[in-house]
Design an enzyme around this catalytic site. Structure first.
Site, PDB file in Angstrom:
ATOM      1  N   THR A  90      -0.115   0.626  -4.854  1.00 51.42           N
ATOM      2  CA  THR A  90      -0.325   2.016  -3.858  1.00 51.42           C
ATOM      3  C   THR A  90       1.100   2.349  -3.163  1.00 51.42           C
ATOM      4  OG1 THR A  90      -0.670   0.168  -2.126  1.00 51.42           O
ATOM      5  CG2 THR A  90      -2.538   1.115  -3.347  1.00 51.42           C
ATOM      6  N   THR A  92       3.858  -0.284  -2.667  1.00 49.77           N
ATOM      7  CA  THR A  92       4.449  -1.412  -2.172  1.00 49.77           C
ATOM      8  C   THR A  92       6.013  -1.392  -2.254  1.00 49.77           C
ATOM      9  OG1 THR A  92       2.419  -2.617  -3.056  1.00 49.77           O
ATOM     10  CG2 THR A  92       4.150  -3.907  -2.216  1.00 49.77           C
ATOM     11  N   THR A  93       6.332  -0.931  -3.266  1.00 48.81           N
ATOM     12  CA  THR A  93       7.948  -1.018  -3.649  1.00 48.81           C
ATOM     13  C   THR A  93       8.741   0.085  -2.697  1.00 48.81           C
ATOM     14  OG1 THR A  93       7.403  -1.238  -5.809  1.00 48.81           O
ATOM     15  CG2 THR A  93       9.695  -0.883  -5.366  1.00 48.81           C
ATOM     16  N   TRP A  94       7.998   1.038  -2.791  1.00 44.87           N
ATOM     17  CA  TRP A  94       8.605   2.283  -1.724  1.00 44.87           C
ATOM     18  C   TRP A  94       8.468   1.798  -0.162  1.00 44.87           C
ATOM     19  CZ3 TRP A  94       6.083   7.790  -1.542  1.00 44.87           C
ATOM     20  CH2 TRP A  94       6.989   8.498  -0.953  1.00 44.87           C
ATOM     21  N   HIS A 146      -0.405  -8.985  -0.168  1.00 39.04           N
ATOM     22  CA  HIS A 146      -1.741  -8.197  -0.974  1.00 39.04           C
ATOM     23  C   HIS A 146      -3.149  -8.542  -0.082  1.00 39.04           C
ATOM     24  CE1 HIS A 146       0.898  -5.942  -3.408  1.00 39.04           C
ATOM     25  NE2 HIS A 146       0.908  -6.764  -4.585  1.00 39.04           N
ATOM     26  N   ARG A 169      -3.493   4.843  -1.229  1.00 34.54           N
ATOM     27  CA  ARG A 169      -3.422   5.862  -2.233  1.00 34.54           C
ATOM     28  C   ARG A 169      -4.437   6.344  -2.715  1.00 34.54           C
ATOM     29  NH1 ARG A 169       0.794   5.075  -7.383  1.00 34.54           N
ATOM     30  NH2 ARG A 169       1.254   7.253  -7.680  1.00 34.54           N
ATOM     31  N   SER A 177      -1.871   3.630 -12.621  1.00 31.12           N
ATOM     32  CA  SER A 177      -0.637   3.225 -12.101  1.00 31.12           C
ATOM     33  C   SER A 177      -0.935   1.414 -12.575  1.00 31.12           C
ATOM     34  CB  SER A 177      -0.313   3.218 -10.970  1.00 31.12           C
ATOM     35  OG  SER A 177       0.769   2.572 -10.662  1.00 31.12           O
ATOM     36  N   TYR A 235       0.113   6.992   0.873  1.00 32.63           N
ATOM     37  CA  TYR A 235       1.302   7.428  -0.144  1.00 32.63           C
ATOM     38  C   TYR A 235       1.475   8.774  -0.197  1.00 32.63           C
ATOM     39  CZ  TYR A 235       3.601   7.355  -4.552  1.00 32.63           C
ATOM     40  OH  TYR A 235       4.566   7.477  -5.675  1.00 32.63           O
ATOM     41  N   ARG A 305       7.663   4.179 -12.482  1.00 33.13           N
ATOM     42  CA  ARG A 305       7.255   4.671 -13.215  1.00 33.13           C
ATOM     43  C   ARG A 305       7.283   6.248 -13.138  1.00 33.13           C
ATOM     44  NH1 ARG A 305       2.454   7.112 -15.772  1.00 33.13           N
ATOM     45  NH2 ARG A 305       1.359   6.950 -13.365  1.00 33.13           N
TER      46      ARG A 305
END
Ligand code: A3P
Length: 341
Positions: A90, A92-94, A146, A169, A177, A235, A305
């Site tokens: 959803t 997370t990385t960002w 999570h 998201r 995704s 998101y 991605r």
């Protein structure tokens, strides 16, 4: 701001994932795990052979369930802890990158920032990976999870004033995704999951930390009840107005941007540093790996991605879109929360 003690650096954090959890500590968790595992309902796994259902939530047995039990058994929250809580895929990385950059903005320059050489996941310990040495981290600790809100121990939600930044998201984008990501991580001896199968499982709620809608609603309700503790982000909003959201994030985290910082363009620098274009093109995110445990090693490039809103629809049939939209409307009915079409 002055009283803020910086988090440990990224090198220290990555060493916490050494897969060698203190053996006497994990023993109790292992015993409890072995006791409950045989009796839990099973569903098909996306990345592993199967998932198990624990208190209504679908988890990978060896990692997520054990991790959750370890959190209940051993994790000692502090009232100053800040958690990034997400359902996988959803954003997370960002959000990790944005949070790390926001909280540590006086500590690092943008030209030699740790995010230029470390994947965002290496900058914030992931709670379910049972990181070592958390007790030794200075406050405020930045951690990620999570775990659904409803499964968190009371020590994190009720007894302490820990803060949670949550991002959700559109479910269609999450599904696609996740399907693409999990197939990349799925062991070669297991046949890839088809989109049709992933769709069915997702709609039935059978996906890591699913059902997705329950996960979202848990944090949504908590954000309405205790907005000072839970910041609820989307998101899509972050994509549309990243600077606005980063300013909100700074305020929520207790690190508001000063007028001077705003006029110097600090928010814009953070947004640029953490942008998909920037992060996905960094050498570390193209060629290095993240080691979450002895078994879970992920190529950093898989975390990046397309980073687009609405891409899920280009994979799904009209019928699938209709069905997932219907489930979403039904699940969110009366909650006040909506996603786009
Ligand atoms: P897509 O697969 O739709 O491209 P998570 O970090 O929770 O695993 O989510 C991964 C999704 O976020 C992927 O979506 C990925 O491309 C996207 N993503 C990763 N970094 C991003 C960034 N800096 N900005 C926007 N999207 C990002």
């Amino acid at each position: 701001m002055d009283s803020f003690l910086p988090s440990p650096d990224c090198d220290t954090i990555s060493k916490t994932y050494n897969g060698q959890i203190d053996s006497h500590l994990i023993q109790k968790t292992n015993e409890g795990y072995r006791e409950i595992l045989p009796n839990l309902p099973r569903g098909k796994g996306w990345m592993t052979e199967h998932l198990v259902q624990y208190q209504g939530v679908w988890l990978t047995p060896n990692f997520a369930l054990k991790g959750l039990m370890w959190v209940h058994d051993h994790f000692k929250p502090r009232s100053t802890d800040i958690f990034l809580a997400t359902f996988p895929k959803t954003g997370t990385t960002w959000l990790k990158a944005l949070t790390f950059a926001t909280v540590n903005r006086t500590r690092y320059g943008f030209a030699d920032h740790p995010l230029l050489t470390t994947v965002p996941h290496g900058c914030l310990p992931f709670l379910e990976a049972c990181p070592n040495d958390l007790d030794g981290f200075p406050s405020p600790r930045l951690l990620s999870t999570h775990i659904p809100y409803t499964l968190l121990p009371n020590s994190m939600t009720v007894n302490q004033s820990c803060r949670f930044a949550y991002i959700c998201r559109d479910p269609k984008d999450v599904l696609v995704s996740k399907w693409l990501f999990m197939n990349k991580l799925r062991p070669k001896e297991l046949a890839p999951i088809s989109l049709e199968e992933a769709f069915e499982l997702f709609c039935q709620g059978i996906s890591h930390y699913g059902p997705y809608w329950d996960h979202v609603l848990g944090y949504w309700k908590a954000s309405l009840e205790t907005p000072e503790k839970v910041l609820f982000l989307k998101y899509e909003e972050l994509k549309e107005e990243p600077s606005v959201v980063v300013k909100r994030l700074g305020e929520f985290l207790g690190h508001p941007f000063s007028l001077e910082e705003l006029s110097k363009g600090v928010v814009a620098e953070i947004v640029k540093l953490c942008s998909f274009e920037n992060l996905s093109n960094l050498e570390v995110n193209k060629s290095s790996v993240l080691k979450l445990s002895t078994q879970i090693i992920i190529d950093n490039r898989h975390f990046f991605r397309k980073g687009k809103v609405g891409d899920g629809k280009s994979y799904l049939t009209d019928e699938m879109i209709k069905r997932i939209n219907e489930i979403t409307s039904e699940k969110l009915l009366g909650s006040g929360l909506v996603f786009g079409s």
